[in-house]
Design a protein around this motif. Structure first.
Motif, PDB file in Angstrom:
ATOM      1  N   CYS A  57       6.479 -43.506   0.333  1.00  0.00           N
ATOM      2  CA  CYS A  57       5.788 -42.966  -0.844  1.00  0.00           C
ATOM      3  C   CYS A  57       5.118 -41.655  -0.466  1.00  0.00           C
ATOM      4  O   CYS A  57       4.525 -41.537   0.603  1.00  0.00           O
ATOM      5  N   HIS A  58       5.191 -40.667  -1.362  1.00  0.00           N
ATOM      6  CA  HIS A  58       4.640 -39.350  -1.060  1.00  0.00           C
ATOM      7  C   HIS A  58       3.161 -39.231  -1.442  1.00  0.00           C
ATOM      8  O   HIS A  58       2.583 -38.167  -1.295  1.00  0.00           O
ATOM      9  N   HIS A  59       2.588 -40.292  -1.963  1.00  0.00           N
ATOM     10  CA  HIS A  59       1.174 -40.307  -2.362  1.00  0.00           C
ATOM     11  C   HIS A  59       0.803 -38.996  -3.069  1.00  0.00           C
ATOM     12  O   HIS A  59      -0.131 -38.292  -2.680  1.00  0.00           O
ATOM     13  N   CYS A  60       1.601 -38.728  -4.113  1.00  0.00           N
ATOM     14  CA  CYS A  60       1.510 -37.454  -4.827  1.00  0.00           C
ATOM     15  C   CYS A  60       0.091 -37.197  -5.343  1.00  0.00           C
ATOM     16  O   CYS A  60      -0.615 -38.126  -5.757  1.00  0.00           O
ATOM     17  N   ALA A  61      -0.274 -35.919  -5.340  1.00  0.00           N
ATOM     18  CA  ALA A  61      -1.555 -35.550  -5.931  1.00  0.00           C
ATOM     19  C   ALA A  61      -1.482 -35.611  -7.457  1.00  0.00           C
ATOM     20  O   ALA A  61      -2.505 -35.723  -8.135  1.00  0.00           O
ATOM     21  N   LYS A  62      -0.256 -35.494  -7.985  1.00  0.00           N
ATOM     22  CA  LYS A  62      -0.062 -35.678  -9.436  1.00  0.00           C
ATOM     23  C   LYS A  62       0.948 -36.811  -9.602  1.00  0.00           C
ATOM     24  O   LYS A  62       2.116 -36.582  -9.933  1.00  0.00           O
ATOM     25  N   PRO A  63       0.512 -38.051  -9.414  1.00  0.00           N
ATOM     26  CA  PRO A  63       1.475 -39.157  -9.369  1.00  0.00           C
ATOM     27  C   PRO A  63       1.974 -39.588 -10.747  1.00  0.00           C
ATOM     28  O   PRO A  63       1.194 -40.078 -11.573  1.00  0.00           O
ATOM     29  N   PRO A  64       3.281 -39.417 -11.021  1.00  0.00           N
ATOM     30  CA  PRO A  64       3.804 -39.834 -12.329  1.00  0.00           C
ATOM     31  C   PRO A  64       3.734 -41.349 -12.520  1.00  0.00           C
ATOM     32  O   PRO A  64       3.615 -41.827 -13.651  1.00  0.00           O
ATOM     33  N   CYS A  65       3.746 -42.104 -11.406  1.00  0.00           N
ATOM     34  CA  CYS A  65       3.687 -43.573 -11.512  1.00  0.00           C
ATOM     35  C   CYS A  65       2.339 -44.018 -12.081  1.00  0.00           C
ATOM     36  O   CYS A  65       2.269 -44.949 -12.879  1.00  0.00           O
ATOM     37  N   VAL A  66       1.281 -43.321 -11.685  1.00  0.00           N
ATOM     38  CA  VAL A  66      -0.059 -43.668 -12.181  1.00  0.00           C
ATOM     39  C   VAL A  66      -0.161 -43.293 -13.663  1.00  0.00           C
ATOM     40  O   VAL A  66      -0.725 -44.032 -14.472  1.00  0.00           O
ATOM     41  N   ARG A  67       0.438 -42.153 -14.004  1.00  0.00           N
ATOM     42  CA  ARG A  67       0.396 -41.700 -15.402  1.00  0.00           C
ATOM     43  C   ARG A  67       1.144 -42.691 -16.301  1.00  0.00           C
ATOM     44  O   ARG A  67       0.684 -42.984 -17.414  1.00  0.00           O
ATOM     45  N   CYS A  68       2.305 -43.177 -15.850  1.00  0.00           N
ATOM     46  CA  CYS A  68       3.139 -44.017 -16.716  1.00  0.00           C
ATOM     47  C   CYS A  68       2.699 -45.475 -16.749  1.00  0.00           C
ATOM     48  O   CYS A  68       3.110 -46.214 -17.635  1.00  0.00           O
ATOM     49  N   CYS A  69       1.881 -45.905 -15.800  1.00  0.00           N
ATOM     50  CA  CYS A  69       1.501 -47.321 -15.731  1.00  0.00           C
ATOM     51  C   CYS A  69       0.700 -47.729 -16.972  1.00  0.00           C
ATOM     52  O   CYS A  69      -0.333 -47.138 -17.270  1.00  0.00           O
ATOM     53  N   PRO A  70       1.163 -48.754 -17.726  1.00  0.00           N
ATOM     54  CA  PRO A  70       0.456 -49.113 -18.963  1.00  0.00           C
ATOM     55  C   PRO A  70      -0.828 -49.911 -18.752  1.00  0.00           C
ATOM     56  O   PRO A  70      -1.614 -50.049 -19.690  1.00  0.00           O
ATOM     57  N   THR A  71      -1.034 -50.461 -17.559  1.00  0.00           N
ATOM     58  CA  THR A  71      -2.201 -51.337 -17.378  1.00  0.00           C
ATOM     59  C   THR A  71      -3.257 -50.767 -16.441  1.00  0.00           C
ATOM     60  O   THR A  71      -4.339 -51.345 -16.329  1.00  0.00           O
ATOM     61  N   GLY A  72      -2.935 -49.688 -15.745  1.00  0.00           N
ATOM     62  CA  GLY A  72      -3.880 -49.170 -14.757  1.00  0.00           C
ATOM     63  C   GLY A  72      -3.734 -49.845 -13.401  1.00  0.00           C
ATOM     64  O   GLY A  72      -4.560 -49.638 -12.514  1.00  0.00           O
ATOM     65  N   ALA A  73      -2.676 -50.691 -13.232  1.00  0.00           N
ATOM     66  CA  ALA A  73      -2.457 -51.342 -11.932  1.00  0.00           C
ATOM     67  C   ALA A  73      -2.164 -50.298 -10.857  1.00  0.00           C
ATOM     68  O   ALA A  73      -2.658 -50.388  -9.739  1.00  0.00           O
ATOM     69  N   SER A  74      -1.358 -49.299 -11.212  1.00  0.00           N
ATOM     70  CA  SER A  74      -1.107 -48.187 -10.292  1.00  0.00           C
ATOM     71  C   SER A  74      -2.285 -47.239 -10.410  1.00  0.00           C
ATOM     72  O   SER A  74      -2.592 -46.772 -11.502  1.00  0.00           O
ATOM     73  N   HIS A  75      -2.935 -46.988  -9.292  1.00  0.00           N
ATOM     74  CA  HIS A  75      -4.134 -46.166  -9.353  1.00  0.00           C
ATOM     75  C   HIS A  75      -4.290 -45.363  -8.071  1.00  0.00           C
ATOM     76  O   HIS A  75      -3.586 -45.600  -7.090  1.00  0.00           O
ATOM     77  N   VAL A  76      -5.222 -44.414  -8.109  1.00  0.00           N
ATOM     78  CA  VAL A  76      -5.459 -43.563  -6.951  1.00  0.00           C
ATOM     79  C   VAL A  76      -6.758 -44.014  -6.290  1.00  0.00           C
ATOM     80  O   VAL A  76      -7.790 -44.128  -6.952  1.00  0.00           O
ATOM     81  N   GLU A  77      -6.673 -44.277  -4.971  1.00  0.00           N
ATOM     82  CA  GLU A  77      -7.885 -44.695  -4.249  1.00  0.00           C
ATOM     83  C   GLU A  77      -8.420 -43.545  -3.407  1.00  0.00           C
ATOM     84  O   GLU A  77      -7.960 -42.414  -3.512  1.00  0.00           O
ATOM     85  N   GLU A  78      -9.362 -43.880  -2.545  1.00  0.00           N
ATOM     86  CA  GLU A  78      -9.989 -42.822  -1.765  1.00  0.00           C
ATOM     87  C   GLU A  78      -8.948 -42.041  -0.963  1.00  0.00           C
ATOM     88  O   GLU A  78      -7.958 -42.603  -0.495  1.00  0.00           O
ATOM     89  N   GLY A  79      -9.165 -40.737  -0.861  1.00  0.00           N
ATOM     90  CA  GLY A  79      -8.244 -39.899  -0.117  1.00  0.00           C
ATOM     91  C   GLY A  79      -6.936 -39.661  -0.847  1.00  0.00           C
ATOM     92  O   GLY A  79      -5.973 -39.190  -0.252  1.00  0.00           O
ATOM     93  N   GLY A  80      -6.870 -40.014  -2.144  1.00  0.00           N
ATOM     94  CA  GLY A  80      -5.655 -39.757  -2.916  1.00  0.00           C
ATOM     95  C   GLY A  80      -4.535 -40.745  -2.658  1.00  0.00           C
ATOM     96  O   GLY A  80      -3.394 -40.511  -3.061  1.00  0.00           O
ATOM     97  N   VAL A  81      -4.851 -41.867  -1.997  1.00  0.00           N
ATOM     98  CA  VAL A  81      -3.812 -42.861  -1.715  1.00  0.00           C
ATOM     99  C   VAL A  81      -3.461 -43.599  -3.011  1.00  0.00           C
ATOM    100  O   VAL A  81      -4.346 -44.074  -3.719  1.00  0.00           O
TER     101      VAL A  81
END
Lengths: 177, 313
Positions: A57-81
């Motif tokens: 995973c590239h731990h993108c700074a603009k992660p499309p997976c986080v944007r598309c997730c309908p529940t917020g399960a995909s999220h960004v943690e400390e350090g952009g992980v």
């Protein structure tokens, strides 16, 4: 803080040690993987160039997976992980379809799984499993916001590339070339 | 320069060697959702125009199918989830960035609304129905009094439902074929066309049939324009988009798309409807079945081909 990884393609020999270490550390089910090796051969015979890349995973700074997730399960943690919270994931597959690197997979238990940069080890002050076992020391992990970290220095000193930046993801894996 | 890639150690199910995370469930849902959206739009729109007596099939009969269609679609969506017991997590958050999230909320509004709308017309369409309990009759009276309010909500939400099915896919910038904003209007138009077709099928009223045939021809024209426009956009865009378009222009999806979707699903039924309007006798079910078939094929082909389109390494 911005966690990132640099992969020295001049030192990587494609041994897959990182892949095995990841599977053992994170108990990745058999037949699945969070990281993989790419062998890229370019040019026309006899002028060929070979490159090995340890990818995850590239731990993108603009992660499309986080944007598309309908529940917020995909999220960004400390350090952009970028992480997935299994208790919130419905397994709809939106994040899998949204990742241009195909870095995610549906875990047999139903939720979506992916590389975590071994955040559980990093919080204990250790390196990610893949980095810690690499026999050629071609993986560098650390804080890109800290100019003295090894990853910052490598990215500053060496020529590097990132993959599929045209997908607008701002990926955080730097391949030293 | 030629580049050859060998990816070792990765063969994740449903992801490799080519993404296939979504099977039949998603295109099936996109079809029934689009069809229900089309029917509900015409029902509420014609009601608001005061055409209750002119277009009974559109306002009273066709909507009776929508609760069933939506429930079937929801069941398909549920079936598709890999982590089914957590489905309720969709409703603990509203994530405006995620079309799937606001789509889930839209379904939560539209599905009960379709049930209530059908409920208010059920006895009119089937006079033998007896609700038995007095409070059900009171409820029916209440909702009949509030049909106008329901129609206003429905006209708005049916458009959202119809367009969201396309926007859902276009939000995935990792899949170049889906990543075009024309997909929203295209799926909306396709759903409206399917809705109009179902109304034509159910209508026994010549004026109503002719009205919806005319509408359908215009919508099919718009769909063909959107499709041409989509490919013009792809071909004038970057290499990944050009490769996505190539799937349909010589690639593996060329014949299924142009023959099943465009020719059999749009051009032939539009011509048949045109001939019927000119006075030729054409069995009504032929254009209707062709339109519904084209609708199903459009969803299946776009969902499958989209997963085959990807960014270059």
């Amino acid at each position: 803080m911005r966690y990132a990884m640099a992969i020295d393609t001049k030192k990587c020999v494609g041994c897959s040690d990182c892949v095995i270490a990841c599977q053992l550390e994170n108990q990745v089910p058999v037949g699945y993987c969070r990281e993989w090796i790419v062998e890229s051969v370019s040019g026309t015979y006899p002028h060929l160039a070979l490159e090995f890349r340890s990818e995850r995973c590239h731990h993108c700074a603009k992660p499309p997976c986080v944007r598309c997730c309908p529940t917020g399960a995909s999220h960004v943690e400390e350090g952009g992980v970028v992480l997935v919270e299994p208790g919130q994931c419905i397994g709809c597959g939106a994040c899998i379809a949204s990742c241009p690197y195909d870095a995610r997979y549906p875990h047999p238990e139903g939720y979506v799984d992916k590389c975590t940069f071994c955040i559980h080890r990093v919080r204990e002050g250790k390196q990610p499993a893949c980095v810690s076992v690499c026999p050629t020391h071609c993986l560098y992990f650390g804080d890109l916001d800290d100019p003295n970290s090894e990853v910052s220095r490598k990215v500053a000193e060496r020529k590097h590339k990132r993959l599929k930046t045209e997908a607008g993801t701002d990926p955080q894996l730097y391949f030293l070339t | 320069m030629e580049e050859e890639l060998i990816i070792s150690g990765r063969m994740n199910p449903k992801v490799d060697p080519m993404l296939h995370i979504w099977g039949w469930e998603i295109p099936f849902y996109l079809f029934v959702g689009g069809l229900a959206a089309g029917v509900l739009f015409f029902a509420s729109f014609c009601y608001l125009q005061g055409k209750e007596h002119n277009y009974p099939a559109a306002i009273k009969i066709a909507p009776l199918f929508t609760p069933g269609l939506l429930v079937l679609g929801l069941m398909a969506l549920f079936w598709d989830l890999n982590h089914k017991v957590y489905f309720w997590r969709l409703y603990t958050n509203i994530r405006l960035e995620s079309p799937m999230s606001w789509g889930a909320w839209t379904l939560l509004v539209v599905t009960p609304l379709s049930v209530l709308w059908s409920f208010t017309y059920a006895r009119e369409v089937f006079p033998k129905i007896d609700w038995k309990k007095q409070w059900i009759y009171q409820l029916e009276r209440f909702f009949i009094q509030h049909r106008r309010t329901m129609a206003w909500i429905m006209v708005f939400y049916s458009v959202i439902l119809g367009i969201y099915t396309g926007i859902l896919l276009s939000a995935f910038n990792a899949r170049p074929l889906w990543n075009t904003s024309i997909l929203g209007p295209l799926f909306l138009a396709s759903g409206l066309s399917a809705g109009a077709a179902l109304i034509i099928w159910l209508s026994k009223n010549e004026i109503e049939r002719r009205f919806f045939s005319r509408i359908d021809i215009v919508i099919i024209g718009a769909e063909i324009f959107f499709i041409i426009h989509m490919f013009m956009g792809f071909l004038a865009s970057t290499e990944v988009q050009q490769e996505a378009a190539a799937l349909f222009l010589g690639g593996p999806y060329t014949l299924p798309f142009w023959i099943f979707v465009v020719f059999i699903g749009m051009i032939i039924p539009a011509l048949l409807e045109l001939l019927e309007l000119r006075g030729q006798r054409i069995p009504v079910y032929i254009p209707v079945v062709l339109i519904l078939f084209g609708n199903v094929m459009l969803r299946f082909i776009i969902v499958y081909a989209g997963q085959a389109s990807r960014y270059l390494y």
